[in-house]
Design a protein around this motif. Structure first.
Motif, short mmCIF file in Angstrom:
data_model
loop_
_atom_site.label_atom_id
_atom_site.label_comp_id
_atom_site.label_asym_id
_atom_site.label_seq_id
_atom_site.Cartn_x
_atom_site.Cartn_y
_atom_site.Cartn_z
N ASN A 1 -10.06 -15.05 -35.00
CA ASN A 1 -9.01 -16.04 -35.28
C ASN A 1 -9.60 -17.31 -35.90
OD1 ASN A 1 -6.80 -14.53 -34.48
ND2 ASN A 1 -6.92 -15.24 -32.36
N GLU A 2 -10.76 -17.74 -35.40
CA GLU A 2 -11.42 -18.91 -35.96
C GLU A 2 -11.86 -18.67 -37.40
OE1 GLU A 2 -14.51 -19.80 -33.15
OE2 GLU A 2 -13.10 -20.68 -31.71
N THR A 3 -12.39 -17.49 -37.64
CA THR A 3 -12.83 -17.12 -38.98
C THR A 3 -11.64 -17.07 -39.94
OG1 THR A 3 -14.65 -15.83 -38.09
CG2 THR A 3 -14.02 -15.35 -40.36
N ARG A 4 -10.53 -16.50 -39.47
CA ARG A 4 -9.33 -16.39 -40.29
C ARG A 4 -8.81 -17.79 -40.64
NH1 ARG A 4 -4.02 -16.53 -39.17
NH2 ARG A 4 -4.42 -16.59 -36.94
N LEU A 5 -8.85 -18.71 -39.69
CA LEU A 5 -8.36 -20.08 -39.94
C LEU A 5 -9.24 -20.82 -40.93
CD1 LEU A 5 -7.24 -21.12 -36.35
CD2 LEU A 5 -5.78 -20.56 -38.31
N GLU A 6 -10.55 -20.55 -40.91
CA GLU A 6 -11.47 -21.21 -41.85
C GLU A 6 -11.17 -20.76 -43.26
OE1 GLU A 6 -15.47 -20.41 -40.64
OE2 GLU A 6 -15.28 -21.57 -38.80
#
Length: 170
Positions: A165-170
């Protein structure tokens, strides 16, 4: 990133000797006999009680790895104790060996329905009692390891989901 799944190992040869064992029988001679039998085999954590109403409180305080439980007792019989333990445990494995002089099918079937995992008949055969306890403890310890492994895997899934999820948001 790949995850490694660790397969639970079979408990070490004498790992069962440190297991918490509870012996419940309204006859002090029976609890004394079983307590001494287990101690002479090297079991180091055995608790004996003659009042079945103490079982649930003891189990809540520090769960037992095996419970040897008489069926015919005053106040609260073994069937009632098993029902309470089952309600308290939820989906956990309740490790109960029934101690009984009764060998009729009705008693055995009812005990199994209430959650008993095995039986030991009175009078006790030392070798049989010790083997049945060891076998139950092996199952209990393996069950615990599988649960711990499942919890670890669930934690890894949560962590990986957060990372994704963090990677997707970046």
């Amino acid at each position: 990133m790949s995850a490694v799944l660790e397969i639970p190992q079979v408990p070490e040869a004498n790992g069962h000797l440190q297991a918490r064992v509870l012996v419940v029988d309204d006859q002090p001679a029976n609890t004394l006999l079983l307590g001494r039998m287990l101690a002479s085999e090297g079991y180091t954590n055995v608790v004996t009680v003659n009042d079945s109403t103490e079982v649930l409180g003891l189990q809540r305080t520090a769960p037992f790895d095996a419970i040897l439980l008489d069926i015919r007792m005053p106040k609260l019989d073994g069937f009632g104790v098993m029902r309470l333990l089952k309600e308290e445990a939820g989906d956990d494995y309740v490790p109960v060996i029934v101690l009984t002089a009764q060998t009729d099918d009705d008693t055995r079937l009812r005990a199994l329905a209430e959650g008993a995992k095995d039986f030991v008949t009175k009078p006790f055969n030392r070798a049989e009692v010790l083997n049945r306890i060891r076998n139950l403890l092996e199952v209990r310890l393996l069950h615990r390891r599988v649960r711990e492994q499942n919890e670890l895997l669930e934690q890894r899934v949560r962590e990986r989901t957060t990372e994704l999820n963090e990677t997707r948001l970046e």
